[in-house]
Every structure is written in structure tokens, then in C-alpha cells.
Design a protein around this motif. Structure first.
Motif, PDB file in Angstrom:
ATOM      1  N   ARG A 132      -3.138-105.594  98.115  1.00 36.15           N
ATOM      2  CA  ARG A 132      -2.135-105.961  97.113  1.00 36.15           C
ATOM      3  C   ARG A 132      -0.962-104.996  97.175  1.00 36.15           C
ATOM      4  O   ARG A 132      -1.149-103.810  97.426  1.00 36.15           O
ATOM      5  CB  ARG A 132      -2.738-105.875  95.721  1.00 36.15           C
TER       6      ARG A 132
ATOM      7  N   ASP B 136       6.400-114.553  85.417  1.00 38.00           N
ATOM      8  CA  ASP B 136       5.237-114.846  84.572  1.00 38.00           C
ATOM      9  C   ASP B 136       4.492-116.087  85.061  1.00 38.00           C
ATOM     10  O   ASP B 136       3.270-116.164  84.951  1.00 38.00           O
ATOM     11  CB  ASP B 136       5.659-115.049  83.119  1.00 38.00           C
TER      12      ASP B 136
ATOM     13  N   PHE C   1       3.949-116.925  88.046  1.00 37.50           N
ATOM     14  CA  PHE C   1       3.103-116.549  89.185  1.00 37.50           C
ATOM     15  C   PHE C   1       2.226-115.333  88.884  1.00 37.50           C
ATOM     16  O   PHE C   1       1.713-114.700  89.799  1.00 37.50           O
ATOM     17  CB  PHE C   1       3.974-116.268  90.410  1.00 37.50           C
ATOM     18  N   ALA C   2       2.037-115.014  87.618  1.00 35.55           N
ATOM     19  CA  ALA C   2       1.274-113.818  87.254  1.00 35.55           C
ATOM     20  C   ALA C   2      -0.174-113.875  87.719  1.00 35.55           C
ATOM     21  O   ALA C   2      -0.770-112.843  88.021  1.00 35.55           O
ATOM     22  CB  ALA C   2       1.327-113.606  85.741  1.00 35.55           C
ATOM     23  N   SER C   3      -0.754-115.053  87.796  1.00 36.42           N
ATOM     24  CA  SER C   3      -2.160-115.162  88.197  1.00 36.42           C
ATOM     25  C   SER C   3      -2.327-115.485  89.682  1.00 36.42           C
ATOM     26  O   SER C   3      -3.438-115.784  90.113  1.00 36.42           O
ATOM     27  CB  SER C   3      -2.859-116.222  87.349  1.00 36.42           C
ATOM     28  N   ALA C   4      -1.254-115.407  90.448  1.00 36.90           N
ATOM     29  CA  ALA C   4      -1.342-115.712  91.881  1.00 36.90           C
ATOM     30  C   ALA C   4      -2.201-114.669  92.582  1.00 36.90           C
ATOM     31  O   ALA C   4      -2.096-113.473  92.323  1.00 36.90           O
ATOM     32  CB  ALA C   4       0.053-115.733  92.500  1.00 36.90           C
ATOM     33  N   ARG C   5      -3.094-115.123  93.437  1.00 34.07           N
ATOM     34  CA  ARG C   5      -3.991-114.211  94.149  1.00 34.07           C
ATOM     35  C   ARG C   5      -3.264-113.480  95.269  1.00 34.07           C
ATOM     36  O   ARG C   5      -3.524-112.320  95.530  1.00 34.07           O
ATOM     37  CB  ARG C   5      -5.171-114.988  94.718  1.00 34.07           C
TER      38      ARG C   5
ATOM     39  N   ARG D 199      -0.037-111.835  96.302  1.00 31.78           N
ATOM     40  CA  ARG D 199       1.110-111.303  95.568  1.00 31.78           C
ATOM     41  C   ARG D 199       2.340-111.057  96.435  1.00 31.78           C
ATOM     42  O   ARG D 199       3.429-110.873  95.914  1.00 31.78           O
ATOM     43  CB  ARG D 199       0.734-109.978  94.896  1.00 31.78           C
TER      44      ARG D 199
END
Length: 108
Positions: free
Chosen positions: A35, A73, A75-79, A81
């Protein structure tokens, strides 16, 4: 001729065999290994904001901040990054180009 593990027959051509370092240099794996650091994500957010400022110079800065924040926001939960700044810029610029900079209604 020789058989590969995949059942493909290759011709044995005379010539020099590539060394391990030549093979590694030829097709380097450039996929992200981890990440991005929070600082890198912050720089990506600043870059998107700067690009939007240049693309939409007549738009108030407060509106650009709002649209940028909402795009990130989304794409905040996108795996994965690494591509979030590109996707956020695309989403925010499309929204500004359509003339809809007001906040989106959130379902709940």
C-alpha cells in the motif's frame, strides 16, 4: 526441438543464451508491492486538487476542495490504492464538467 511445460514445441536455435540479469532487466515486474504510505496518498490528493484548479480556473477553491474530498471518499474502501488519485481526478473532473459541484445525496 524441445517441449515446454505447456506442451509447446520450441525450435532450438543456435545463439547466445540470455543471462539472468538480462532477463530481469528486460521484463521487470512493476506492479505495486505494498500500500502507498499516507504521505504518498496526501501528495496524490494535493496533485488532484492542483490539476483540478488548472482545469477549472473559474471554479471557487472551496468547491474544488469539496468535489476532491467527495471523489476520494468514494474510493475510500478500494483495495488497490495506487490508482485512486487517477480515478478520483476523473470522477471529480467529470462532475465539474457536468456542472454538478453541489454535494451528492447520500443514501442511508
Amino acid at each position: 526441438m524441445r517441449e515446454t511445460p505447456y506442451g509447446i514445441t520450441q525450435l532450438g536455435l543456435p545463439g547466445r543464451q540470455a543471462t539472468a540479469t538480462e532477463r530481469d532487466r528486460h521484463c521487470r515486474d512493476t506492479r505495486p508491492a505494498a500500500r502507498p504510505a499516507p504521505a504518498a496518498e496526501g501528495r496524490g490528493r494535493e496533485d488532484v486538487l492542483g490539476r483540478l484548479t488548472r482545469a477549472f480556473p473559474d471554479t471557487p477553491v472551496a468547491t474544488l476542495f469539496l468535489v476532491t474530498a467527495e471523489a476520494f471518499d468514494f474510493f475510500a474502501s478500494a483495495r488497490i490504492r495506487h490508482y485512486v488519485p487517477v480515478l478520483a481526478f476523473k470522477r471529480a473532473s467529470r462532475r465539474l464538467a457536468q456542472g454538478r459541484p453541489e454535494p451528492e445525496a447520500r443514501g442511508g
